[in-house]
Design a protein around this motif. Structure first.
Motif, PDB file in Angstrom:
ATOM      1  N   TYR A   6       0.944  -1.163   0.016  1.00 55.31           N
ATOM      2  CA  TYR A   6       0.177   0.159  -0.087  1.00 55.31           C
ATOM      3  C   TYR A   6       0.811   1.153   0.178  1.00 55.31           C
ATOM      4  O   TYR A   6       2.048   1.234   0.415  1.00 55.31           O
ATOM      5  N   LEU A   7       0.370   2.301  -0.576  1.00 51.33           N
ATOM      6  CA  LEU A   7       0.911   3.577  -0.316  1.00 51.33           C
ATOM      7  C   LEU A   7       0.662   4.202   0.835  1.00 51.33           C
ATOM      8  O   LEU A   7      -0.518   4.033   1.391  1.00 51.33           O
ATOM      9  N   ARG A   8       1.584   4.818   1.490  1.00 53.27           N
ATOM     10  CA  ARG A   8       1.327   5.574   2.778  1.00 53.27           C
ATOM     11  C   ARG A   8       0.485   6.782   2.433  1.00 53.27           C
ATOM     12  O   ARG A   8       0.554   7.432   1.117  1.00 53.27           O
ATOM     13  N   ASP A   9      -0.292   7.537   3.295  1.00 55.80           N
ATOM     14  CA  ASP A   9      -1.143   8.507   3.012  1.00 55.80           C
ATOM     15  C   ASP A   9      -0.323   9.782   2.535  1.00 55.80           C
ATOM     16  O   ASP A   9      -0.913  10.277   1.215  1.00 55.80           O
ATOM     17  N   PHE A  10       0.780  10.032   2.868  1.00 56.39           N
ATOM     18  CA  PHE A  10       1.435  11.117   2.362  1.00 56.39           C
ATOM     19  C   PHE A  10       2.072  10.793   0.876  1.00 56.39           C
ATOM     20  O   PHE A  10       2.176  11.823   0.065  1.00 56.39           O
ATOM     21  N   GLU A  11       2.397   9.696   0.901  1.00 57.46           N
ATOM     22  CA  GLU A  11       2.866   9.470  -0.502  1.00 57.46           C
ATOM     23  C   GLU A  11       1.876   9.151  -1.477  1.00 57.46           C
ATOM     24  O   GLU A  11       2.055  10.010  -2.743  1.00 57.46           O
ATOM     25  N   LEU A  12       0.788   8.997  -1.065  1.00 58.52           N
ATOM     26  CA  LEU A  12      -0.401   9.049  -2.171  1.00 58.52           C
ATOM     27  C   LEU A  12      -0.660  10.399  -2.593  1.00 58.52           C
ATOM     28  O   LEU A  12      -0.936  10.659  -3.509  1.00 58.52           O
ATOM     29  N   ILE A  13      -0.725  11.449  -1.633  1.00 58.34           N
ATOM     30  CA  ILE A  13      -0.913  12.723  -1.714  1.00 58.34           C
ATOM     31  C   ILE A  13      -0.153  13.249  -2.633  1.00 58.34           C
ATOM     32  O   ILE A  13      -0.450  14.162  -3.580  1.00 58.34           O
ATOM     33  N   VAL A  14       1.187  13.048  -2.535  1.00 60.58           N
ATOM     34  CA  VAL A  14       2.329  13.656  -3.308  1.00 60.58           C
ATOM     35  C   VAL A  14       1.920  13.240  -4.543  1.00 60.58           C
ATOM     36  O   VAL A  14       2.549  13.858  -5.578  1.00 60.58           O
ATOM     37  N   LEU A  15       1.910  11.848  -4.974  1.00 56.72           N
ATOM     38  CA  LEU A  15       1.845  11.235  -6.218  1.00 56.72           C
ATOM     39  C   LEU A  15       0.729  12.120  -6.903  1.00 56.72           C
ATOM     40  O   LEU A  15       0.871  12.326  -8.248  1.00 56.72           O
ATOM     41  N   LEU A  16      -0.758  12.311  -6.346  1.00 55.11           N
ATOM     42  CA  LEU A  16      -1.636  13.095  -6.979  1.00 55.11           C
ATOM     43  C   LEU A  16      -1.243  14.316  -7.258  1.00 55.11           C
ATOM     44  O   LEU A  16      -1.807  14.619  -8.178  1.00 55.11           O
ATOM     45  N   ALA A  17      -0.534  14.930  -6.142  1.00 56.77           N
ATOM     46  CA  ALA A  17      -0.025  16.243  -6.718  1.00 56.77           C
ATOM     47  C   ALA A  17       0.875  16.387  -7.870  1.00 56.77           C
ATOM     48  O   ALA A  17       0.588  17.150  -8.630  1.00 56.77           O
ATOM     49  N   VAL A  18       1.767  15.316  -8.199  1.00 59.26           N
ATOM     50  CA  VAL A  18       2.667  15.085  -9.295  1.00 59.26           C
ATOM     51  C   VAL A  18       1.836  15.300 -10.417  1.00 59.26           C
ATOM     52  O   VAL A  18       1.927  15.677 -11.587  1.00 59.26           O
ATOM     53  N   GLU A  41       1.044  23.161   5.275  1.00 65.19           N
ATOM     54  CA  GLU A  41       2.134  23.783   4.373  1.00 65.19           C
ATOM     55  C   GLU A  41       3.249  22.551   5.013  1.00 65.19           C
ATOM     56  O   GLU A  41       3.950  22.695   6.026  1.00 65.19           O
ATOM     57  N   PRO A  42       3.393  21.478   4.155  1.00 73.15           N
ATOM     58  CA  PRO A  42       4.481  20.646   4.566  1.00 73.15           C
ATOM     59  C   PRO A  42       6.112  21.077   4.051  1.00 73.15           C
ATOM     60  O   PRO A  42       6.238  22.313   3.416  1.00 73.15           O
ATOM     61  N   SER A  43       6.922  20.742   4.881  1.00 67.62           N
ATOM     62  CA  SER A  43       8.408  21.295   4.494  1.00 67.62           C
ATOM     63  C   SER A  43       8.945  20.742   3.446  1.00 67.62           C
ATOM     64  O   SER A  43       8.424  19.720   2.974  1.00 67.62           O
ATOM     65  N   LEU A  44       9.683  21.422   2.531  1.00 63.57           N
ATOM     66  CA  LEU A  44      10.308  20.993   1.149  1.00 63.57           C
ATOM     67  C   LEU A  44      11.070  19.654   1.580  1.00 63.57           C
ATOM     68  O   LEU A  44      11.049  18.975   0.680  1.00 63.57           O
ATOM     69  N   ALA A  45      11.732  19.728   2.686  1.00 65.22           N
ATOM     70  CA  ALA A  45      12.335  18.473   3.137  1.00 65.22           C
ATOM     71  C   ALA A  45      11.750  17.151   3.066  1.00 65.22           C
ATOM     72  O   ALA A  45      11.908  16.276   2.590  1.00 65.22           O
ATOM     73  N   LYS A  46      10.483  17.481   3.623  1.00 59.93           N
ATOM     74  CA  LYS A  46       9.658  16.096   3.787  1.00 59.93           C
ATOM     75  C   LYS A  46       9.136  15.539   2.435  1.00 59.93           C
ATOM     76  O   LYS A  46       8.771  14.538   2.059  1.00 59.93           O
ATOM     77  N   VAL A  47       8.747  16.760   1.651  1.00 67.64           N
ATOM     78  CA  VAL A  47       8.395  16.349   0.173  1.00 67.64           C
ATOM     79  C   VAL A  47       9.388  15.683  -0.731  1.00 67.64           C
ATOM     80  O   VAL A  47       9.111  14.684  -1.185  1.00 67.64           O
ATOM     81  N   TYR A  48      10.688  16.225  -0.413  1.00 68.48           N
ATOM     82  CA  TYR A  48      11.732  15.533  -1.022  1.00 68.48           C
ATOM     83  C   TYR A  48      11.923  14.005  -0.578  1.00 68.48           C
ATOM     84  O   TYR A  48      12.366  13.126  -1.357  1.00 68.48           O
ATOM     85  N   ALA A  49      11.859  13.882   0.742  1.00 71.99           N
ATOM     86  CA  ALA A  49      12.022  12.753   1.295  1.00 71.99           C
ATOM     87  C   ALA A  49      11.115  11.716   0.791  1.00 71.99           C
ATOM     88  O   ALA A  49      11.399  10.646   0.515  1.00 71.99           O
TER      89      ALA A  49
END
Lengths: 111, 207
Positions: A6-18, A41-49
């Protein structure tokens, strides 16, 4: 247990944003999209991680653009969702919709 | 034209913790957003998050190495501490008297009190040095982690923990807490200094 099942919740959100951003998906634009849609507002570091983790799993690919002076001479890193990534998003959507259905507490409301 | 610049201290921290080398695009993004009008507080939050994520990623990728580093560092602290206790056993009274040297200035009182914790600081420094010495490639992540572990240990076991717990319920113990507080400042500084000492010497050797 398969950790990639499964995708983690934030992973899914980031994939959808991309996916929403298409060819303009890089760190800043993804963070802005997430802020606009989630009001957090997520930190840019969290988005990149998260993007790095998704890239390791093969769900996104990235390419570097030319460096620009307004970024201190550093290049933008653009992201794209790969075919396995798209498949994973669809699969997660299918599972979530299936779970959503027939839950009495969630019927008839928007909240 | 926008003349704002990312503070040199922020750029230095990002370089020291290898964020710049590992993820130049992230630094470019922080730069771009800062020039677009984000506040200094926003910038520092991003810088700290970038460092934490960078260290976290390195530790996550080398879990066994991380455990080994903490254990070897801890053994070094304990051995050094025991050795210093034995070496100074006839001088503790003198150190205690000197550390309580009365002064009209509270800051001087505090400085004298630090004297009492110098042996402990040396032990922490040895721990930081050992961690850095045996894990040179990952010292940027492991030495700060070791410093955090030492603070957690100080706060959760031993004399300092007891004084903290006592001073919550009984105000008369707050004076003892004040007396012990230099250890909390000295401990991470000593660990980092031990790790940094190794790096400087390694750097000089490379030159």
């Amino acid at each position: 247990m398969d950790q990639d099942a499964y995708l983690r919740d934030f992973e899914l959100i980031v994939l959808l944003a991309v996916l929403r951003l298409g060819d303009d998906a890089y760190g800043v634009s993804i963070a802005r999209e997430l802020k606009a849609q989630t009001r957090r507002e997520p930190s840019l570091a969290k988005v990149y991680a998260t993007l790095d983790r998704l890239q390791e799993k093969g769900y996104v690919s990235s390419r570097l653009a030319d460096p620009t002076p307004e970024r201190g001479g550093r290049a933008k890193r653009y992201f794209n969702v790969t075919a396995p990534g798209l498949k994973k998003v669809r699969e997660t959507q299918r599972i979530l919709v299936k779970l959503w259905r027939d839950v009495p507490k969630l019927e008839g409301g928007t909240a | 034209m926008n003349t704002r610049r990312v503070p040199a201290a922020a750029a230095w921290l990002l370089k020291v913790f290898r964020v710049t080398a590992n993820n130049p695009a992230l630094i470019g993004d922080i730069h771009e957003e800062f020039l677009n009008g984000h506040s200094s507080i926003w910038l520092w939050k991003q810088v700290l998050a970038a460092i934490v994520f960078s260290i976290g990623k390195e530790l996550y990728r080398h879990k066994l190495l991380t455990i080994r580093a903490i254990l070897t560092g801890q053994v070094a602290v304990m051995l050094c501490s025991s050795a210093l206790n034995v070496a100074l056993r006839d001088h503790w009274l003198l150190i205690a008297v000197l550390s309580q040297f009365p002064s009209s200035l509270w800051i001087l009182n505090y400085v004298f009190r630090i004297l009492y914790f110098v042996p402990a600081a040396i032990a922490f420094m040895a721990g930081g040095w050992i961690v850095s010495r045996f894990h040179a490639e990952h010292r940027r992540a492991l030495v700060p982690l070791f410093a955090i572990v030492q603070i957690i240990l100080l706060l959760s076991v031993g004399e300092l923990h007891r004084v903290i717990v006592d001073s919550i319920t009984q105000p008369r113990f707050r004076w003892y807490l004040w007396n012990q507080s230099p250890l909390l400042i000295l401990c991470p500084l000593a660990v980092l200094a031990g790790g940094y000492l190794r790096r400087r010497r390694a750097g000089r050797r490379a030159e």
